[in-house]
Motif scaffolding. Structure first.
Motif, short mmCIF file in Angstrom:
data_model
loop_
_atom_site.label_atom_id
_atom_site.label_comp_id
_atom_site.label_asym_id
_atom_site.label_seq_id
_atom_site.Cartn_x
_atom_site.Cartn_y
_atom_site.Cartn_z
N LEU A 1 30.47 15.00 30.29
CA LEU A 1 31.94 14.90 30.56
C LEU A 1 32.53 15.54 31.78
CD1 LEU A 1 34.65 13.74 29.71
CD2 LEU A 1 34.71 15.69 27.98
N VAL A 2 32.06 16.72 31.74
CA VAL A 2 32.29 17.74 32.99
C VAL A 2 31.83 17.17 34.08
CG1 VAL A 2 31.95 19.87 33.97
CG2 VAL A 2 32.43 19.84 31.34
N LEU A 3 30.68 16.57 34.17
CA LEU A 3 30.17 16.04 35.60
C LEU A 3 30.84 14.89 35.88
CD1 LEU A 3 28.14 16.02 37.72
CD2 LEU A 3 26.59 15.01 36.37
N ASN A 4 31.24 14.20 34.90
CA ASN A 4 32.05 12.72 35.17
C ASN A 4 33.49 13.30 35.89
OD1 ASN A 4 30.11 11.03 34.43
ND2 ASN A 4 31.03 10.88 32.31
N VAL A 5 34.00 14.43 35.26
CA VAL A 5 35.12 14.70 35.57
C VAL A 5 35.25 15.46 37.16
CG1 VAL A 5 37.07 16.65 35.47
CG2 VAL A 5 36.22 15.22 33.53
N ILE B 1 35.68 30.80 32.30
CA ILE B 1 35.83 29.23 32.07
C ILE B 1 34.54 28.52 32.11
CG2 ILE B 1 37.09 27.16 32.53
CD1 ILE B 1 39.42 28.70 33.06
N TRP B 2 34.13 28.50 33.47
CA TRP B 2 32.91 27.73 33.76
C TRP B 2 31.71 28.08 33.23
CZ3 TRP B 2 34.86 23.05 34.21
CH2 TRP B 2 36.14 22.95 34.59
N LYS B 3 31.47 29.62 33.28
CA LYS B 3 30.27 30.27 32.95
C LYS B 3 30.18 30.00 31.31
CE LYS B 3 26.48 32.54 33.19
NZ LYS B 3 25.29 32.21 33.96
N SER B 4 31.22 30.03 30.61
CA SER B 4 31.14 29.67 29.19
C SER B 4 31.03 28.24 29.12
CB SER B 4 32.65 30.20 28.48
OG SER B 4 32.91 31.32 29.13
N ILE B 5 31.34 27.45 29.79
CA ILE B 5 30.94 25.88 29.70
C ILE B 5 29.81 25.71 29.83
CG2 ILE B 5 31.47 23.85 30.52
CD1 ILE B 5 34.58 24.46 30.79
N SER B 6 28.78 26.38 30.65
CA SER B 6 27.66 26.31 31.15
C SER B 6 26.61 26.32 29.95
CB SER B 6 27.29 27.20 32.17
OG SER B 6 27.11 28.59 31.64
N ASN C 1 34.12 15.94 51.55
CA ASN C 1 34.02 17.09 52.50
C ASN C 1 35.42 17.82 52.76
OD1 ASN C 1 31.73 18.27 53.88
ND2 ASN C 1 32.74 17.73 55.82
N THR C 2 36.39 17.56 51.79
CA THR C 2 37.30 18.40 51.73
C THR C 2 37.44 19.73 51.07
OG1 THR C 2 38.29 17.53 49.52
CG2 THR C 2 38.79 16.34 51.58
N ILE C 3 38.41 20.70 51.34
CA ILE C 3 38.32 21.95 50.64
C ILE C 3 38.15 22.00 49.27
CG2 ILE C 3 39.41 24.18 50.42
CD1 ILE C 3 40.64 23.70 53.42
N LYS C 4 39.01 21.18 48.72
CA LYS C 4 38.81 21.17 47.16
C LYS C 4 37.71 20.38 46.58
CE LYS C 4 43.87 20.98 46.16
NZ LYS C 4 44.96 20.46 45.53
N SER C 5 36.98 19.39 47.20
CA SER C 5 35.59 18.92 46.78
C SER C 5 34.67 20.02 47.10
CB SER C 5 35.44 17.50 47.54
OG SER C 5 35.25 17.62 48.81
N GLU C 6 34.60 20.58 48.26
CA GLU C 6 33.75 21.42 48.06
C GLU C 6 33.74 22.93 47.19
OE1 GLU C 6 31.28 21.74 50.91
OE2 GLU C 6 31.59 19.68 50.39
N ARG C 7 34.92 23.11 46.71
CA ARG C 7 35.18 24.12 45.63
C ARG C 7 34.69 23.59 44.41
NH1 ARG C 7 40.06 28.02 44.84
NH2 ARG C 7 39.25 28.96 46.71
N ILE C 8 34.86 22.25 44.14
CA ILE C 8 34.16 21.83 42.92
C ILE C 8 32.65 21.68 42.98
CG2 ILE C 8 34.01 19.49 41.76
CD1 ILE C 8 36.90 18.86 42.46
N ALA C 9 32.14 21.68 44.04
CA ALA C 9 30.57 21.67 44.28
C ALA C 9 30.21 23.16 43.94
CB ALA C 9 30.25 21.35 45.59
N GLN C 10 31.05 24.28 44.18
CA GLN C 10 30.57 25.60 44.11
C GLN C 10 30.74 25.64 42.32
OE1 GLN C 10 33.48 27.82 46.21
NE2 GLN C 10 32.71 27.04 48.19
N ILE C 11 31.64 24.97 41.93
CA ILE C 11 31.90 25.28 40.33
C ILE C 11 30.66 24.54 39.64
CG2 ILE C 11 33.20 24.47 38.45
CD1 ILE C 11 35.58 24.51 40.37
N VAL C 12 30.18 23.65 40.23
CA VAL C 12 28.85 22.92 39.65
C VAL C 12 27.82 23.98 39.68
CG1 VAL C 12 27.08 21.36 40.13
CG2 VAL C 12 29.55 20.53 40.44
N VAL C 13 27.65 24.82 40.59
CA VAL C 13 26.63 25.84 40.66
C VAL C 13 26.81 26.63 39.21
CG1 VAL C 13 25.69 27.83 41.89
CG2 VAL C 13 26.25 25.80 42.98
N THR C 14 28.07 27.04 39.00
CA THR C 14 28.32 27.91 37.96
C THR C 14 27.94 27.20 36.61
OG1 THR C 14 29.97 29.17 38.98
CG2 THR C 14 30.14 29.45 36.90
N VAL C 15 28.34 25.89 36.41
CA VAL C 15 28.19 25.24 35.20
C VAL C 15 26.84 25.00 34.95
CG1 VAL C 15 28.66 22.94 34.22
CG2 VAL C 15 30.42 24.38 35.36
#
Length: 687
Positions: free
Chosen positions: A165-169, A152-157, A180-194
């Motif tokens: 749009l992706v950054l706003n989401v 998903i996210w590598k394709s979107i990258s 600093n929650t678990i989910k917000s930290e995982r989103i930060a990891q997704i940012v790296v992939t995108v």
């Protein structure tokens, strides 16, 4: 499907036909783009219903479709515009000059434009909804999380048009989940992939949003803040104007989230330093002082990562620059530097764990930060107070470790003085601790063996014009004057702690120390201010001990109560007036008969020695005497008050107005009240 699907009998289909179906999905995505939104929506909607194997296949099926989403984000469709222009020209030609149908055509065109606009907006919202749903399934998955990142996210990258749009989401969802929650930290990891396919573009987009938020946050004008101080004689109103703190900005959480994203990218060398370094440093420089634990710690980590990236990317020929970067990296990683980027407890830790000589530069940095906090002091902000108090604790512990040749050893005396002048009781305990350490340390270094307190500390103040100018302005508002009568100014400030039982012991310790120091060089009227300050705060037994101590230095055999106004103290009219005023100010604030008796006994000798001083304080003194006469149950106190009131009422000289203002001590009666806080706001407004 270009002959890929044909009806046939006896066709052998392999059990594993994944590649065929994936290729089929890719072909459909290229030839049937108009069904992209519906296809992706249904795929994501039913994703959780599939088995683990089915989910893997689903991820592969949807991967080719993301590039099509860009066609639903375009603001205009050029082919549609061309067709509309052709139709308009055709209509005009058919109707001659077209004037008759012009208005009708325009109305139809407007309706059509509005309809198209609504449709496009709806499609954009649909695309956003799909991105949100994709993010949700990513956050829900654990076992398939790596596969989702790839498909998903590598394709979107690779789809640059989707980045904004992706950054706003990502920002919106991170804020919703919490910093600093678990989910917000995982989103930060997704940012790296995108950002992996086009890091220079994605990181630039983050920097642009950060600087825009910073600009808007720094231009938030606030409403007027009015502070009113009322007492029997005055009504003082001060209006404070300014700007909101950056932490109060409505998009403050967005700034935190974007900074976190940038930090994750920096670790992977995906922040494109060749393009973004000035913007990133601009952001760090303008926000590292903000009172936010998260932001300050992240900024420090970001700065360290940047230095790492620069040092590893330098060409071999730039050895000198490499050495400089390595030195900076070592310096910025040092615990003392880290403390400038951390929360309140870290300052305390710094003071406690440090056991070696402290460089002047470090103390100056801490003082500079403390000064910025003091310049925006908010008495209602507990976080701000905690940060200030932690810095004071740290500085108190660090003080004896400052370089021996540093001027800060003497300049820092004025820091607790400033806190006393501000008048907030919250800081008095910390200020007294610091002052106690300073006096004891300098005394151990034999600084006061030949020079008085006034000589030592006023010399360093007079040599620093900026410091002297700021202190003089504040003292003019508070109503004391260190230049003219150092000991009376210091005693007046210390006596603000007299009514605070939690810090009174510390105040008494300070008075004992300054008397001990003064006995070395100042055996005249300046010491009387300290004697009065101490003796009015201790019991009769301790006063006797003080008397015995003073007799080691002063040749005096008479009654102790007569000492402070005796000729041996060499009072002039101004110092005698200040001493009487100081005693009167203490008396006015006191509610205890035992203290009333002691102060009145101290004042009685002044009637004969310095009678003229009373024509400057009658309006302060008489009301209190009348109150004591009316309420006192102690005959001795009652008689002392009567004697003094008879003297004042029979005194023939006319009262002298504005005398205390002329000698710079018009605030001596207000120091024990709450008026100082309003005075500070007035000073803050002026500066």
């Amino acid at each position: 499907m270009s002959g890929q699907l044909l009806e046939a009998d006896g066709l052998s289909i392999p059990q594993s036909h994944t590649s065929f179906v994936v290729n089929l999905s890719k072909a459909i995505s290229q030839n049937e783009k108009h069904i992209t939104l519906e296809f992706l929506y249904e795929a994501v909607k039913h994703y959780n219903e599939a088995s683990s194997e089915g989910k893997h296949l689903c991820l592969q099926y949807v991967s080719p479709w993301f590039v099509n989403l860009t066609s639903f984000l375009n603001n205009e469709n050029k082919n549609e515009n061309k067709n509309e222009n052709k139709n308009e020209n055709k209509n005009e030609n058919e109707n001659g000059n077209g004037n008759g149908n012009k208005n009708e055509n325009e109305n139809e065109k407007n309706k059509s434009d509005n309809k198209n606009k609504d449709e496009k907006e709806n499609k954009k919202l649909f695309v956003k909804k799909i991105i949100v749903n994709l993010l949700n399934i990513t956050l829900q998955e654990n076992k398939l999380y790596p596969a989702i990142l790839v498909h998903i996210w590598k394709s979107i990258s690779s789809v640059i048009e989707l980045f904004e749009l992706v950054l706003n989401v990502f920002v919106e969802q991170s804020i919703a989940f919490g910093i600093n929650t678990i989910k917000s930290e995982r989103i930060a990891q997704i940012v790296v992939t995108v950002s992996s396919s086009h890091p220079e573009i994605f990181s630039k987009l983050i920097c642009k949003k950060l600087l825009n938020c910073l600009f808007l946050a720094s231009h938030q004008e606030i409403k007027d803040t009015t502070i009113t101080s009322n007492d029997n004689n005055s009504n003082v109103t001060m209006v404070e104007k300014g700007f909101k703190k950056i932490e109060d900005y409505e998009k403050w959480n967005e700034i935190l989230i974007l900074t976190r994203f940038l930090l994750y990218l920096s670790f992977e060398n995906l922040i494109s330093l060749e393009n973004n370094l000035p913007d990133i440093f601009h952001f760090i420089i303008n926000t590292h002082w903000v009172n936010s634990f998260y932001l300050r710690s992240w900024l420090l980590s970001l700065a360290i990562n940047i230095l790492h990236s620069l040092s590893t990317k330098l060409p071999p020929k730039m050895e000198k620059d490499y050495e400089i970067l390595v030195k900076l990296l070592k310096e910025i990683s040092d615990i003392r530097f880290r403390m400038l980027f951390t929360g309140t407890e870290s300052f305390v830790i710094l003071g406690v764990i440090t056991d070696e000589e402290v460089k002047t530069e470090l103390i100056k940095k801490i003082l500079s930060y403390f000064s910025s906090l003091l310049g925006n002091l908010d008495f209602a902000n507990q976080t701000n107070r905690d940060l200030c108090s932690s810095i004071l604790i740290s500085l108190t512990h660090l003080y004896p470790l400052i370089e021996k040749e540093s001027d800060l050893l003497f300049t820092m005396f004025w820091l607790p003085i400033i806190l006393f002048e501000i008048g907030d009781q919250y800081y008095f305990s910390y200020a007294l601790d610091m002052l106690n350490v300073i006096l004891n340390y300098l005394d151990e270094q034999q600084v006061f063996d030949e020079n008085s307190l006034e000589t030592v500390f006023m010399t360093v103040r007079n040599d620093n014009q900026i410091l002297d100018k700021s202190l003089t302005r504040l003292e003019n508002i508070v109503g004391i004057n260190f230049h003219s009568h150092f000991s009376f100014a210091l005693s007046s400030l210390l006596l603000q702690s007299k009514g605070n039982s939690t810090v009174k012991v510390k105040m008494i310790s300070i008075f004992r120390k300054v008397i001990e120091i003064s006995c070395k060089t100042e055996l005249n009227y300046p010491i009387t201010a300290y004697i009065v300050g101490l003796s009015t705060c201790i019991g009769r037994k301790e006063v006797s001990e003080l008397r015995e101590f003073l007799r080691n230095y002063i040749d005096w055999e008479g009654e102790f109560e007569q000492l402070i106004f005796s000729p041996i103290m060499n009072h002039n009219n101004n110092s005698a007036t200040l001493l009487v005023s100081l005693l009167t100010a203490i008396l006015v604030q006191s509610d205890y008969e035992q203290e009333h008796q002691y102060i009145l006994e101290l004042l009685m000798p002044s009637i004969d020695s310095y009678p003229t001083v009373y024509n400057t304080i009658q309006h302060h003194f008489l009301p209190k005497l009348f109150q004591i006469i009316d309420r006192s149950q102690n005959s001795t106190v009652h008689q002392l008050a009567l004697n003094l009131s008879f003297f004042l009422l029979s005194y023939k000289e006319p009262p002298i107005s504005n005398f205390m203002e002329k000698i710079g001590f018009h605030g001596i009666y207000d120091l024990l009240s709450e008026k100082n806080r309003a005075s500070y706001y007035s000073f803050k407004k002026e500066n």
